[in-house]
Design a protein around this motif. Structure first.
Motif, PDB file in Angstrom:
ATOM      1  N   ALA A 198       0.831  -1.204   0.000  1.00  0.00           N
ATOM      2  CA  ALA A 198       0.000   0.000   0.000  1.00  0.00           C
ATOM      3  C   ALA A 198       0.865   1.254   0.000  1.00  0.00           C
ATOM      4  N   LEU A 199       1.972   1.237   0.732  1.00  0.00           N
ATOM      5  CA  LEU A 199       2.864   2.387   0.777  1.00  0.00           C
ATOM      6  C   LEU A 199       3.502   2.641  -0.583  1.00  0.00           C
ATOM      7  N   VAL A 200       4.109   1.611  -1.151  1.00  0.00           N
ATOM      8  CA  VAL A 200       4.812   1.760  -2.427  1.00  0.00           C
ATOM      9  C   VAL A 200       3.855   2.201  -3.530  1.00  0.00           C
ATOM     10  N   ASN A 201       2.749   1.496  -3.670  1.00  0.00           N
ATOM     11  CA  ASN A 201       1.821   1.815  -4.755  1.00  0.00           C
ATOM     12  C   ASN A 201       1.101   3.136  -4.514  1.00  0.00           C
ATOM     13  N   GLY A 202       0.840   3.458  -3.257  1.00  0.00           N
ATOM     14  CA  GLY A 202       0.196   4.730  -2.952  1.00  0.00           C
ATOM     15  C   GLY A 202       1.076   5.913  -3.340  1.00  0.00           C
ATOM     16  N   ILE A 203       2.376   5.822  -3.028  1.00  0.00           N
ATOM     17  CA  ILE A 203       3.302   6.885  -3.417  1.00  0.00           C
ATOM     18  C   ILE A 203       3.387   6.979  -4.930  1.00  0.00           C
ATOM     19  N   ALA A 204       3.485   5.827  -5.585  1.00  0.00           N
ATOM     20  CA  ALA A 204       3.570   5.815  -7.053  1.00  0.00           C
ATOM     21  C   ALA A 204       2.343   6.464  -7.684  1.00  0.00           C
ATOM     22  N   GLN A 205       1.174   6.277  -7.075  1.00  0.00           N
ATOM     23  CA  GLN A 205      -0.053   6.848  -7.626  1.00  0.00           C
ATOM     24  C   GLN A 205      -0.116   8.359  -7.471  1.00  0.00           C
ATOM     25  N   ILE A 206       0.271   8.874  -6.311  1.00  0.00           N
ATOM     26  CA  ILE A 206       0.023  10.298  -6.023  1.00  0.00           C
ATOM     27  C   ILE A 206       1.216  11.207  -6.288  1.00  0.00           C
ATOM     28  N   ALA A 207       2.418  10.651  -6.408  1.00  0.00           N
ATOM     29  CA  ALA A 207       3.591  11.500  -6.617  1.00  0.00           C
ATOM     30  C   ALA A 207       3.499  12.222  -7.965  1.00  0.00           C
ATOM     31  N   PRO A 208       3.900  13.486  -8.023  1.00  0.00           N
ATOM     32  CA  PRO A 208       3.770  14.278  -9.249  1.00  0.00           C
ATOM     33  C   PRO A 208       4.910  14.033 -10.234  1.00  0.00           C
ATOM     34  N   PHE A 209       5.094  12.768 -10.611  1.00  0.00           N
ATOM     35  CA  PHE A 209       6.118  12.412 -11.580  1.00  0.00           C
ATOM     36  C   PHE A 209       5.548  12.531 -12.995  1.00  0.00           C
ATOM     37  N   ASP A 210       6.435  12.564 -13.987  1.00  0.00           N
ATOM     38  CA  ASP A 210       5.953  12.617 -15.358  1.00  0.00           C
ATOM     39  C   ASP A 210       5.464  11.242 -15.819  1.00  0.00           C
ATOM     40  N   VAL A 211       4.868  11.208 -16.996  1.00  0.00           N
ATOM     41  CA  VAL A 211       4.230   9.991 -17.493  1.00  0.00           C
ATOM     42  C   VAL A 211       5.247   8.863 -17.669  1.00  0.00           C
ATOM     43  N   ALA A 212       6.433   9.188 -18.158  1.00  0.00           N
ATOM     44  CA  ALA A 212       7.451   8.154 -18.363  1.00  0.00           C
ATOM     45  C   ALA A 212       7.866   7.519 -17.052  1.00  0.00           C
ATOM     46  N   ALA A 213       8.027   8.329 -16.012  1.00  0.00           N
ATOM     47  CA  ALA A 213       8.392   7.797 -14.703  1.00  0.00           C
ATOM     48  C   ALA A 213       7.272   6.932 -14.142  1.00  0.00           C
TER      49      ALA A 213
END
Length: 207
Positions: A157-172
């Motif tokens: 939940a931690l890993v995927n939650g950060i991946a979902q909400i972090a303001p990274f670009d589409v490639a990242a």
């Protein structure tokens, strides 16, 4: 699910990641995607989330997405929907179907994705590093988070939650989706949090 030749209706949306066992709330307002939700509810409630590669119309698509099941739905009076997708498994795009529907459909394969069971726990050192870099990133951007609640999340939940909400670009975001294991995703997240903390998300692009 069959190993190949699975027909999926898709919702191409940049920056919107869905992972197995995660949830993604969506507000559906465009007519073609209102038709998509209506069709999915009448069938098996499945929608394939996938990121577009470009801004063409229709956009080219990345090769890997995640299929979700509509777990919650609120039908609004004007035809819009509020839905929550529950992630089932990632898929690989095989080909696009020449469909008469207003939304796009593809043939997809689920081979090569071991998404049916929760992953093993992260190494404690990696978990601590991820929490530390997340805190540094949030402080650098001025985000206010409940860190006690964050620390109580399980690893997935931690890993995927950060991946979902972090303001990274589409490639990242796509790179995070395609990582084979949760440990590799966590390690990549640590690298991205460090990288993107040094620049503004509007003008910093991972190549």
């Amino acid at each position: 699910m069959a190993s190949s030749g699975n027909r999926l209706s898709i919702f191409p949306l940049g920056g919107a990641l869905l992972f197995p066992r995660s949830h993604l709330p969506l507000h559906i307002f465009e007519p073609r995607y209102r038709a998509l939700v209506t069709d999915a509810l009448a069938r098996d409630r499945r929608i394939g989330m996938i990121q577009p590669r470009d801004r063409n119309e229709p956009p080219a698509l990345f090769d890997v997405g995640c299929v979700g099941r509509i777990a919650k739905v609120e039908a609004l009076d004007d035809g819009r929907f509020n839905i929550v997708l529950e992630g089932l498994t990632r898929f690989r795009l095989l080909s696009e179907i020449d469909a008469a529907t207003p939304f796009r459909q593809i043939e997809a394969s689920f081979e090569g994705f071991d998404d049916s069971v929760p992953p093993p726990p992260l190494a404690s050192v990696l978990r601590a590093e991820l929490e530390r870099e997340s805190r540094r990133f949030a402080e650098a951007r001025g985000y206010v988070l409940d860190w006690d609640a964050v620390s109580r999340l399980d690893d997935e939940a931690l890993v995927n939650g950060i991946a979902q909400i972090a303001p990274f670009d589409v490639a990242a975001k796509q790179a995070l989706l395609e990582t084979p294991t949760i440990a590799e995703r966590a390690d990549l997240l640590v690298q991205f949090l460090n990288f993107f903390a040094r620049g503004d998300e509007d003008d910093t692009t991972l190549q």
